[in-house]
Scaffold this active site. Structure first.
Site, PDB file in Angstrom:
ATOM      1  N   ASP A 101      -0.485  10.633  -5.854  1.00 47.97           N
ATOM      2  CA  ASP A 101      -0.974  11.781  -6.628  1.00 47.97           C
ATOM      3  C   ASP A 101      -1.832  12.747  -5.820  1.00 47.97           C
ATOM      4  OD1 ASP A 101      -3.230   9.899  -6.411  1.00 47.97           O
ATOM      5  OD2 ASP A 101      -4.236  11.318  -7.748  1.00 47.97           O
TER       6      ASP A 101
ATOM      7  N   PHE B 277      -1.074  16.295   3.475  1.00 50.81           N
ATOM      8  CA  PHE B 277      -1.384  15.661   2.195  1.00 50.81           C
ATOM      9  C   PHE B 277      -0.091  15.594   1.383  1.00 50.81           C
ATOM     10  CE2 PHE B 277      -3.167  14.874  -1.947  1.00 50.81           C
ATOM     11  CZ  PHE B 277      -4.187  13.995  -1.640  1.00 50.81           C
TER      12      PHE B 277
ATOM     13  N   ASP C 199      -3.988   5.725   5.795  1.00 49.23           N
ATOM     14  CA  ASP C 199      -4.498   7.002   6.295  1.00 49.23           C
ATOM     15  C   ASP C 199      -5.595   6.685   7.324  1.00 49.23           C
ATOM     16  OD1 ASP C 199      -4.865   9.825   6.260  1.00 49.23           O
ATOM     17  OD2 ASP C 199      -6.397   9.672   4.735  1.00 49.23           O
TER      18      ASP C 199
ATOM     19  N   LYS D 137      -0.007   7.462   8.372  1.00 44.51           N
ATOM     20  CA  LYS D 137      -0.427   8.683   9.091  1.00 44.51           C
ATOM     21  C   LYS D 137      -1.241   8.216  10.299  1.00 44.51           C
ATOM     22  CE  LYS D 137      -1.443  11.295   4.865  1.00 44.51           C
ATOM     23  NZ  LYS D 137      -2.524  12.026   4.195  1.00 44.51           N
TER      24      LYS D 137
ATOM     25  N   GLU E 285       0.860  -1.188   0.000  1.00 42.57           N
ATOM     26  CA  GLU E 285       0.000   0.000   0.000  1.00 42.57           C
ATOM     27  C   GLU E 285       0.898   1.241   0.000  1.00 42.57           C
ATOM     28  OE1 GLU E 285      -2.656   1.558  -0.481  1.00 42.57           O
ATOM     29  OE2 GLU E 285      -3.983   1.648   1.271  1.00 42.57           O
TER      30      GLU E 285
HETATM   31  P1  IMP Z   1      -7.399   5.180   3.728  1.00 39.11           P
HETATM   32  O1  IMP Z   1      -8.441   4.239   3.261  1.00 39.11           O
HETATM   33  O2  IMP Z   1      -8.003   6.421   4.338  1.00 39.11           O
HETATM   34  O3  IMP Z   1      -6.356   4.569   4.627  1.00 39.11           O
HETATM   35  O4  IMP Z   1      -6.709   5.772   2.467  1.00 39.11           O
HETATM   36  C1  IMP Z   1      -5.753   5.115   1.767  1.00 39.11           C
HETATM   37  C2  IMP Z   1      -5.592   5.705   0.396  1.00 39.11           C
HETATM   38  O5  IMP Z   1      -5.900   7.103   0.362  1.00 39.11           O
HETATM   39  C3  IMP Z   1      -4.155   5.626  -0.035  1.00 39.11           C
HETATM   40  O6  IMP Z   1      -3.897   4.406  -0.661  1.00 39.11           O
HETATM   41  C4  IMP Z   1      -4.026   6.804  -0.967  1.00 39.11           C
HETATM   42  O7  IMP Z   1      -4.412   6.422  -2.272  1.00 39.11           O
HETATM   43  C5  IMP Z   1      -5.012   7.813  -0.452  1.00 39.11           C
HETATM   44  N1  IMP Z   1      -4.311   8.832   0.358  1.00 39.11           N
HETATM   45  C6  IMP Z   1      -4.253   8.918   1.700  1.00 39.11           C
HETATM   46  N2  IMP Z   1      -3.515   9.957   2.087  1.00 39.11           N
HETATM   47  C7  IMP Z   1      -3.074  10.551   0.943  1.00 39.11           C
HETATM   48  C8  IMP Z   1      -2.202  11.670   0.678  1.00 39.11           C
HETATM   49  O8  IMP Z   1      -1.682  12.340   1.580  1.00 39.11           O
HETATM   50  N3  IMP Z   1      -1.973  11.929  -0.636  1.00 39.11           N
HETATM   51  C9  IMP Z   1      -2.523  11.212  -1.658  1.00 39.11           C
HETATM   52  N4  IMP Z   1      -3.307  10.159  -1.451  1.00 39.11           N
HETATM   53  C10 IMP Z   1      -3.585   9.829  -0.161  1.00 39.11           C
END
Ligand code: IMP
Length: 182
Positions: free
Chosen positions: A160, A153, A104, A132, A100
């Site tokens: 991206d 971010f 986040d 994070k 991954e």
């Molecule tokens: P989660 O489901 O909230 O853990 O999000 C995971 C996905 O969100 C990652 O695989 C990224 O594609 C996207 N993502 C999370 N944080 C960022 C960031 O800071 N920049 C760009 N994409 C992010």
């Protein structure tokens, strides 16, 4: 249209390289008895990371990809995870490493692991380049993490903002000068 933004360097290409070497030593030892490791990249953000990772893993690997719904052009997680592209191969009885880009809220990884576990792999581990922890909404942590970062971010090294900046060789943090100026 995205607002004008600047990118501040957060993690250099050299630091990423060095960390990948360390992580691969740990991965190789954890999978020492594995005949073939199936490395599953979560598209699209992990494509650069997985390319560097597998070239550092001098063991028998197969690469497959899974695509989940993403943030789209927004900076917020939708929290609803859908599978847009499934694996090509079977993973039952196999050793699998899920790759991954960023954990986040953790919803994406939780959902993917739940799905893959239901296919009964022999061993299932995860690696995330970035984590994070302050943003977490689920009880999940990757087996291996490259770097813990604050709630910023980020872009670059495959990651991206509205499909841009994936080709930066480093990880940078997005800032909006106009918003900061008030
Ligand atoms: P989660 O489901 O909230 O853990 O999000 C995971 C996905 O969100 C990652 O695989 C990224 O594609 C996207 N993502 C999370 N944080 C960022 C960031 O800071 N920049 C760009 N994409 C992010």
């Amino acid at each position: 249209m995205t607002q004008a933004y600047v990118i501040d360097k957060m993690i250099s290409a050299k630091a990423i390289d060095a960390r990948i070497e360390e992580l691969c030593r740990e991965i190789k030892s954890a999978f020492a008895s594995t005949e073939k490791l199936i490395v599953v990249g979560l598209l699209r953000g992990s494509f650069v990371f997985i390319a560097d990772l597998v070239r550092e893993l001098d063991m028998n690997v197969e690469v497959d990809f899974l695509e989940t719904s993403s943030y789209g052009d927004s900076m917020q997680s939708s929290r609803e995870v859908r599978i847009l592209k499934d694996l090509r191969g079977e993973i039952e009885g196999q050793d699998v490493l899920v790759v991954e880009d960023i954990v986040d809220t953790g919803h994406t990884l939780s959902h993917v692991l739940q799905l893959l576990r239901s296919r009964k792999p022999r061993k299932l581990e995860t690696i995330a380049l970035l984590d994070k922890p302050s943003r977490r909404e689920t009880d999940i942590r990757a087996t291996w993490t490259g770097f813990e970062i604050p709630d910023e971010f980020v872009v670059g090294y495959g990651i991206d903002y509205a499909q841009r900046n994936r080709n930066l060789p480093f990880i940078g943090c997005v800032r909006f000068p106009e918003a900061e100026a008030g």
